[in-house]
Design a protein around this motif. Structure first.
Motif, PDB file in Angstrom:
ATOM      1  N   LYS A 124      30.343 -24.011  33.448  1.00 31.16           N
ATOM      2  CA  LYS A 124      31.098 -22.750  33.467  1.00 31.16           C
ATOM      3  C   LYS A 124      30.320 -21.603  34.100  1.00 31.16           C
ATOM      4  CE  LYS A 124      34.274 -23.031  29.568  1.00 31.16           C
ATOM      5  NZ  LYS A 124      34.579 -22.388  28.285  1.00 31.16           N
ATOM      6  N   ALA A 178      28.799 -19.078  36.385  1.00 33.16           N
ATOM      7  CA  ALA A 178      29.115 -18.671  37.758  1.00 33.16           C
ATOM      8  C   ALA A 178      27.849 -18.218  38.477  1.00 33.16           C
ATOM      9  CB  ALA A 178      30.155 -17.562  37.754  1.00 33.16           C
ATOM     10  N   CYS A 195      26.145 -15.604  38.014  1.00 34.79           N
ATOM     11  CA  CYS A 195      26.439 -14.243  38.456  1.00 34.79           C
ATOM     12  C   CYS A 195      25.350 -13.254  38.058  1.00 34.79           C
ATOM     13  CB  CYS A 195      27.777 -13.779  37.877  1.00 34.79           C
ATOM     14  SG  CYS A 195      27.792 -13.586  36.075  1.00 34.79           S
ATOM     15  N   CYS A 240      28.948 -12.426  29.046  1.00 31.78           N
ATOM     16  CA  CYS A 240      29.168 -13.488  30.044  1.00 31.78           C
ATOM     17  C   CYS A 240      30.643 -13.562  30.456  1.00 31.78           C
ATOM     18  CB  CYS A 240      28.744 -14.846  29.513  1.00 31.78           C
ATOM     19  SG  CYS A 240      29.206 -16.193  30.644  1.00 31.78           S
ATOM     20  N   PRO A 241      30.955 -13.235  31.714  1.00 30.15           N
ATOM     21  CA  PRO A 241      32.371 -13.201  32.108  1.00 30.15           C
ATOM     22  C   PRO A 241      32.982 -14.590  32.214  1.00 30.15           C
ATOM     23  CG  PRO A 241      30.973 -12.697  33.984  1.00 30.15           C
ATOM     24  CD  PRO A 241      30.062 -12.832  32.807  1.00 30.15           C
ATOM     25  N   GLY A 242      32.132 -15.612  32.341  1.00 33.33           N
ATOM     26  CA  GLY A 242      32.653 -16.968  32.466  1.00 33.33           C
ATOM     27  C   GLY A 242      32.794 -17.665  31.126  1.00 33.33           C
ATOM     28  N   ASN A 243      32.463 -16.953  30.040  1.00 36.39           N
ATOM     29  CA  ASN A 243      32.534 -17.539  28.702  1.00 36.39           C
ATOM     30  C   ASN A 243      31.667 -18.804  28.625  1.00 36.39           C
ATOM     31  OD1 ASN A 243      33.560 -17.122  26.155  1.00 36.39           O
ATOM     32  ND2 ASN A 243      35.251 -18.561  26.413  1.00 36.39           N
TER      33      ASN A 243
END
Lengths: 466, 221
Positions: free
Chosen positions: A282, A284, A286, A324-327
């Motif tokens: 998961k 990214a 980032c 964390c935006p991608g969980n």
């Protein structure tokens, strides 16, 4: 074991000698800008400089973090943090009032406030006339309130101002200080102004802090405003700050303290500690967690193009997981129980941080009587761990949800408490927008020292039937 | 990276009028990184929609799935079952993702959950700024690496204009004047003399003025 000493400071040699006696070898990098990168964790840091790479177990920053005191029209005030300068003022037996100046647009930093009060008190006890001139002052730090009272009793005059003008007369060698609070004007002529450099660190120090990934406050200090960092800790395990302001009086004590902390940081058992785990599928890559981690515990795995958590550096606060935006990040230890279950309707769920929140709640609960039965509590590692989804999840079954977190200076993970408040605000906005009562999601900041204030706020929430 | 922002709950729930179920399709690339359409935001949006729908006396069942990229069909294929599991798809991809999903599911309503803003950079957590407009004819070599198309409010090719004041733009004192930035950078690089050369009138057909664009690379096909 190698210890890296970084900074332009005459104390470096003495420090290296001390470390040698303790059985450590030192690497001194006097020019902080020579460091190109700094990675790894306590016991195993890799430092790249223009001339190569070196491995060290620990790092001690000695680079001064205070800007020089400002020039006031030709005259230089005395630096508040310079013991010798302060001694000169005390010894001068000047007849004119000594001005202790705290020129902050926001609350003054605790360290500066404490130092200013300490000096004002010392001068007044020496029968010197002292004018303590400040724009904003905060006395919440431990011991400050008492010093403030003592200083008042010793005859220090406290003057709060909105406008200030200082000029220096070379002929008389004195400062002319014009103070106004918008109603009253006061003019003072003084031989001595004692002040600090104001808010902000030198650019070189800021660059170094960024390279070492040390969490800094808004002014750029890495441990000044945080009492849990005591005098030598930074947000990153294995990296210490030897405060030059304290060198004279505290050196031996500080070094012993660093020694004891270093043992724990390098050899501490981390097996049962909360820590983050990254789901590589998961992630990214980032770098959001890398930027957000207050403890420098996230490191890029360049080969697999994912971020990884350095377990021994991780303090388990969950700031990474929350942001964390991608969980993609899960925390070991914290389990949110947001699923519906009978017996929750009309009750209030309190997520409390394990620092001030839990300590205060333990104090508060016994005094709540029957109302305590209307509360379900859950402790998490830090307010930063409490996301929108945890709070909204709780509201599926509970009537209200409260995040009970540290005061600003007390959060051991720097801004976890503020993060919890932002999430509560965001949820409130959604609720309000939906026309549902927005009085369902709260964030209360508390201190273990004053749980009563939090108790009153919690009671207000419990008794509000909107 | 493409920067986007979530639409208001009002607009999203308005567009979901008449639907009882929706799949929220997050996207694992640009919009994850800019924190508007990744899995975390999708979960939070699902919660917010539930609250809002309930308040309006409606019931919308939502689920979340996250293709790695909505702009590559293989990733949509991998998520086909999850994407096809509700009456409509609410895409948290950029405009490209929404349209590609619509192509993938010709019989399904695909709705946008984001407003796609610009191509930009990540300056800090929660702070992005525009750097490129994809004009199709990059002139950064002439302007010291600062783009006048994207960063000058007027997209002036020879500047600054009269609205530049103390390094900022007349539209807003917090907006840097791109031509001031260009001047400062060229000065630092010792290349100020190059700025004396007048930039000719631009052929905008390489940009949007030439209509929808496509790139075909025969060498890699």
């Amino acid at each position: 074991m190698n210890v890296l000493i970084i900074g332009q400071n005459e104390i470096n040699e003495e420090l290296a000698n001390y470390l040698a006696k303790q059985g450590y070898s030192s690497v001194i990098i006097a020019d902080a800008d020579a460091i190109k990168s700094f990675s790894g964790e306590a016991g195993n840091f890799k430092v790249k400089t223009g001339s190569g790479e070196v491995e060290v177990a620990l790092a001690i920053v000695t680079e001064p973090h205070r800007k020089p005191v400002p020039d006031m029209g030709g005259g230089m005030p005395s630096p508040l943090f310079d013991a010798a300068a302060m001694e000169r003022i005390r010894a001068s037996k000047t007849k004119s009032p000594v001005v202790v100046l705290l020129d902050y647009f926001n609350e003054s930093p605790p360290a500066s406030t404490a130092r200013a009060l300490e000096e004002a008190l010392a001068l007044a006890s020496n029968k010197v006339n002292v004018a303590f001139v400040f724009r904003f002052m905060r006395t919440a730090a431990s011991g400050c309130e008492e010093m403030y009272l003592k200083a008042r009793r010793a005859g220090v005059t406290f003057i709060k101002y909105e406008k200030l003008a200082v000029s220096y007369d070379k002929g008389t060698g004195s400062f002319d200080v014009e103070i106004s609070d918008g109603v009253h004007d006061v003019d003072l002529n003084t031989q001595f102004i004692a002040t600090d450099s104001g808010h902000g660190v030198p650019d070189k120090f800021a660059r170094l802090a960024k390279k070492l990934r040390l969490k800094a406050d808004e002014a750029g200090f890495v441990n000044e405003d945080r009492y849990f960092l005591a005098s030598a800790l930074t947000g990153r395990k294995g990296v210490y700050y030897l405060n030059p302001d304290n060198c004279e009086s505290w050196l031996q004590e500080t070094l012993e303290f660093i020694g004891s902390m270093a043992c724990a940081d390098v050899n501490g058992d981390t097996s049962d500690k909360n820590h983050a785990t990254v789901d590589g599928d998961k992630c990214a890559f980032c770098y959001t967690c890398y930027r957000a981690c207050p403890h420098g515990a996230m490191a890029p795995d360049e080969e697999n193009r994912v971020m990884q958590n350095m377990e021994s550096a991780c303090e388990g606060c969950g700031a990474c997981a929350a942001v964390c935006p991608g969980n993609a990040i899960a925390m070991s230890g914290d389990e949110f129980s947001a699923a519906s279950a009978p017996g929750k309707s009309g009750k209030t769920k309190i997520f409390c941080c394990e620092n001030s929140g839990e300590i205060a709640l333990r104090e508060i609960l016994p005094g709540l009587g029957e109302l305590a039965a209307k509360i379900d509590c859950e402790t998490v590692s830090c307010g930063g761990r409490i996301g929108f989804e945890q709070m909204s999840g709780a509201l599926r079954s509970y009537g209200k949800v409260i995040a009970l977190v540290c005061m600003d200076d007390a959060c051991r993970h720097f801004t976890g408490n503020q993060s919890a408040c932002k999430q509560a605000t965001r949820l409130s906005a959604v609720l309000e927008k939906a026309g549902v009562s927005n009085k369902r999601a709260y964030c209360i900041k508390t201190s273990h020292a004053m749980p009563n204030a939090a108790r009153d706020e919690i009671l207000e929430v419990l008794n509000d039937n909107c | 990276m493409i920067i986007a922002e979530q639409k208001s709950i009002d607009e999203i729930i308005g567009s979901l009028e008449g639907f009882k179920s929706a799949v929220i399709a997050a996207c694992g690339t640009c919009v994850t990184v800019c924190m508007s359409g990744g899995e975390k935001e999708a979960i939070r949006l699902a919660d917010a929609l539930e609250i809002e729908a309930k308040a309006r006396g409606r019931c919308i069942k939502t689920s979340v799935t996250t293709p790695t990229r909505q702009c590559d069909m293989e990733f949509l294929d991998e998520n086909e079952e999850a994407l096809d599991s509700a009456e409509c798809i609410l895409s948290l991809g950029c405009g490209a993702g929404v349209q590609f999903l619509a192509e993938k599911f010709p019989d399904k309503v695909v709705l946008p959950g984001l407003n796609t803003e610009f191509i930009g950079v990540n300056r800090d957590i929660g702070y992005w700024t525009e750097m490129c407009q994809g004009c199709g004819n990059c002139m950064l070599a002439k302007t010291g690496g600062v783009c006048p198309v994207a960063r000058c409010s007027k997209s002036n090719f020879n500047g600054p204009c009269g609205g530049s004041s103390s390094g900022t733009c007349e539209i807003d004192p917090d907006t840097d004047c791109a031509w001031q930035l260009i001047y400062d950078r060229m000065k630092r690089l010792g290349r100020l003399d190059e700025l004396l050369e007048i930039n000719e009138i631009r052929d905008w057909r390489t940009s949007r003025d030439g209509g929808p664009r496509s790139v075909v690379r025969e060498d890699v096909r």
